[in-house]
Design a protein around this motif. Structure first.
Motif, mmCIF file in Angstrom:
data_model
loop_
_atom_site.group_PDB
_atom_site.id
_atom_site.type_symbol
_atom_site.label_atom_id
_atom_site.label_comp_id
_atom_site.label_asym_id
_atom_site.label_seq_id
_atom_site.Cartn_x
_atom_site.Cartn_y
_atom_site.Cartn_z
ATOM 1 N N GLN A 35 0.807 -1.248 0.049
ATOM 2 C CA GLN A 35 0.095 0.065 0.046
ATOM 3 C C GLN A 35 0.991 1.294 0.092
ATOM 4 O OE1 GLN A 35 -2.374 0.813 3.699
ATOM 5 N NE2 GLN A 35 -1.023 -0.607 4.629
ATOM 6 N N PHE A 36 2.037 1.315 0.392
ATOM 7 C CA PHE A 36 2.820 2.404 0.485
ATOM 8 C C PHE A 36 3.942 2.319 -0.825
ATOM 9 C CE2 PHE A 36 2.381 1.169 4.855
ATOM 10 C CZ PHE A 36 1.576 2.133 5.481
ATOM 11 N N LEU A 37 3.661 1.606 -1.676
ATOM 12 C CA LEU A 37 4.472 1.425 -2.997
ATOM 13 C C LEU A 37 3.939 2.299 -4.331
ATOM 14 C CD1 LEU A 37 5.708 -2.196 -3.024
ATOM 15 C CD2 LEU A 37 6.770 -0.140 -1.801
ATOM 16 N N PHE A 38 4.777 2.857 -5.187
ATOM 17 C CA PHE A 38 4.201 3.368 -6.175
ATOM 18 C C PHE A 38 3.657 2.377 -7.180
ATOM 19 C CE2 PHE A 38 5.209 4.756 -10.644
ATOM 20 C CZ PHE A 38 4.571 5.959 -10.643
ATOM 21 N N GLU A 45 11.898 5.994 -2.488
ATOM 22 C CA GLU A 45 12.293 6.156 -1.152
ATOM 23 C C GLU A 45 11.733 7.596 -0.596
ATOM 24 O OE1 GLU A 45 16.098 7.153 1.605
ATOM 25 O OE2 GLU A 45 16.459 6.375 -0.290
ATOM 26 N N LYS A 46 11.871 8.699 -1.469
ATOM 27 C CA LYS A 46 11.156 9.768 -0.936
ATOM 28 C C LYS A 46 9.714 9.774 -0.863
ATOM 29 C CE LYS A 46 11.224 14.881 -1.883
ATOM 30 N NZ LYS A 46 11.643 15.872 -2.675
ATOM 31 N N GLU A 47 9.021 9.160 -1.821
ATOM 32 C CA GLU A 47 7.436 9.048 -1.605
ATOM 33 C C GLU A 47 7.234 7.874 -0.638
ATOM 34 O OE1 GLU A 47 5.617 7.913 -5.573
ATOM 35 O OE2 GLU A 47 6.709 9.362 -6.561
ATOM 36 N N LYS A 53 5.305 9.018 6.848
ATOM 37 C CA LYS A 53 4.986 10.291 7.677
ATOM 38 C C LYS A 53 3.521 10.658 7.820
ATOM 39 C CE LYS A 53 9.744 12.190 7.501
ATOM 40 N NZ LYS A 53 10.225 13.277 6.841
ATOM 41 N N ALA A 54 2.786 10.598 6.758
ATOM 42 C CA ALA A 54 1.467 11.063 6.620
ATOM 43 C C ALA A 54 0.330 9.897 7.198
ATOM 44 C CB ALA A 54 1.015 11.423 5.038
ATOM 45 N N PHE A 55 0.834 8.832 7.149
ATOM 46 C CA PHE A 55 0.040 7.414 7.489
ATOM 47 C C PHE A 55 -0.250 7.561 9.178
ATOM 48 C CE2 PHE A 55 -0.877 3.077 8.466
ATOM 49 C CZ PHE A 55 -1.603 2.829 7.402
ATOM 50 N N ASP A 56 -1.648 7.442 9.329
ATOM 51 C CA ASP A 56 -1.951 7.579 10.665
ATOM 52 C C ASP A 56 -2.086 5.975 11.377
ATOM 53 O OD1 ASP A 56 -3.218 7.652 13.151
ATOM 54 O OD2 ASP A 56 -5.455 7.996 12.477
ATOM 55 N N LEU A 82 12.302 0.925 8.590
ATOM 56 C CA LEU A 82 11.462 2.250 8.669
ATOM 57 C C LEU A 82 10.171 2.070 9.145
ATOM 58 C CD1 LEU A 82 11.991 5.227 7.988
ATOM 59 C CD2 LEU A 82 11.270 4.891 5.685
ATOM 60 N N ILE A 83 9.557 1.384 8.639
ATOM 61 C CA ILE A 83 8.078 1.119 9.111
ATOM 62 C C ILE A 83 7.996 0.694 10.435
ATOM 63 C CG2 ILE A 83 7.501 -1.257 8.202
ATOM 64 C CD1 ILE A 83 4.646 -0.140 7.339
ATOM 65 N N THR A 84 8.950 -0.149 10.829
ATOM 66 C CA THR A 84 8.953 -0.608 12.347
ATOM 67 C C THR A 84 9.153 0.572 13.251
ATOM 68 O OG1 THR A 84 9.871 -2.756 11.465
ATOM 69 C CG2 THR A 84 10.276 -2.097 13.881
ATOM 70 N N SER A 85 9.995 1.459 12.881
ATOM 71 C CA SER A 85 10.215 2.542 13.593
ATOM 72 C C SER A 85 9.087 3.712 13.662
ATOM 73 C CB SER A 85 11.349 3.506 13.062
ATOM 74 O OG SER A 85 11.033 4.177 11.898
#
Length: 168
Positions: A35-38, A45-47, A53-56, A82-85
């Motif tokens: 769901q986070f992939l283009f 990476e940037k997207e 960051k925007a995800f709740d 990153l998602i774990t963080s």
């Protein structure tokens, strides 16, 4: 004079062990990196960072979270980090795998934490069916855990148990 009905199973000293009693009781959820992939396939990476960051993440509060990617693509290891963080201060536990894989992994941990001394020299029947799907790993784990402690280990129900191990 009426003959008394005797429950021979209850008087036999058999212990019926239902593995589903060791199932995790925590609330599980799953995050699919797709769901986070283009276009659900490419990690930019940037997207990716901006989307995270925007995800709740509050929906995962105090839950066991399974992280995986259902897309058949290459995901760099840092993406899982990153998602774990982002989940680290929200979720109660974070694991890699599908929801079912993580459930089975925690189930296995619960079985491995059983104190085998509770079953020392006892006759144990491991229940064969129940309301929770059990995989083969769980039956392998309980056999390894109890074999050197019990006097006998069986599978099934008292009326039709399959002998697995008997101490000589």
């Amino acid at each position: 004079m009426v003959d008394e009905i005797v429950n021979r199973v209850a008087n036999s000293g058999l212990i019926n062990l239902d593995l589903s009693d060791y199932a995790p009781t925590k609330t599980f959820d799953e995050i699919d990196l797709k769901q986070f992939l283009f276009e659900g396939f490419i990690l930019k990476e940037k997207e990716f960072r901006n989307t995270l960051k925007a995800f709740d993440f509050s929906a995962y509060e105090n839950k066991v979270v399974a992280i995986n990617c259902s897309s058949d693509c290459i995901i760099p290891m840092w993406a899982f980090m990153l998602i774990t963080s982002h989940l680290n201060n929200v979720a109660s536990e974070i694991h890699f795998g599908t929801k079912n894989e993580v459930f089975q992994k925690l189930f296995l941990q619960n079985i491995e934490s059983i104190n085998p001394d509770e079953f020392e020299n006892k006759k144990v029947i491991v229940k064969g069916c129940g309301h929770i799907p059990l995989n083969e790993d769980l039956y392998v784990a309980i056999t390894k855990k109890l074999q050197n402690t019990v006097s006998s280990l069986m599978f099934g129900e008292a009326c039709s148990a399959v002998p697995v191990f008997k101490k000589k």
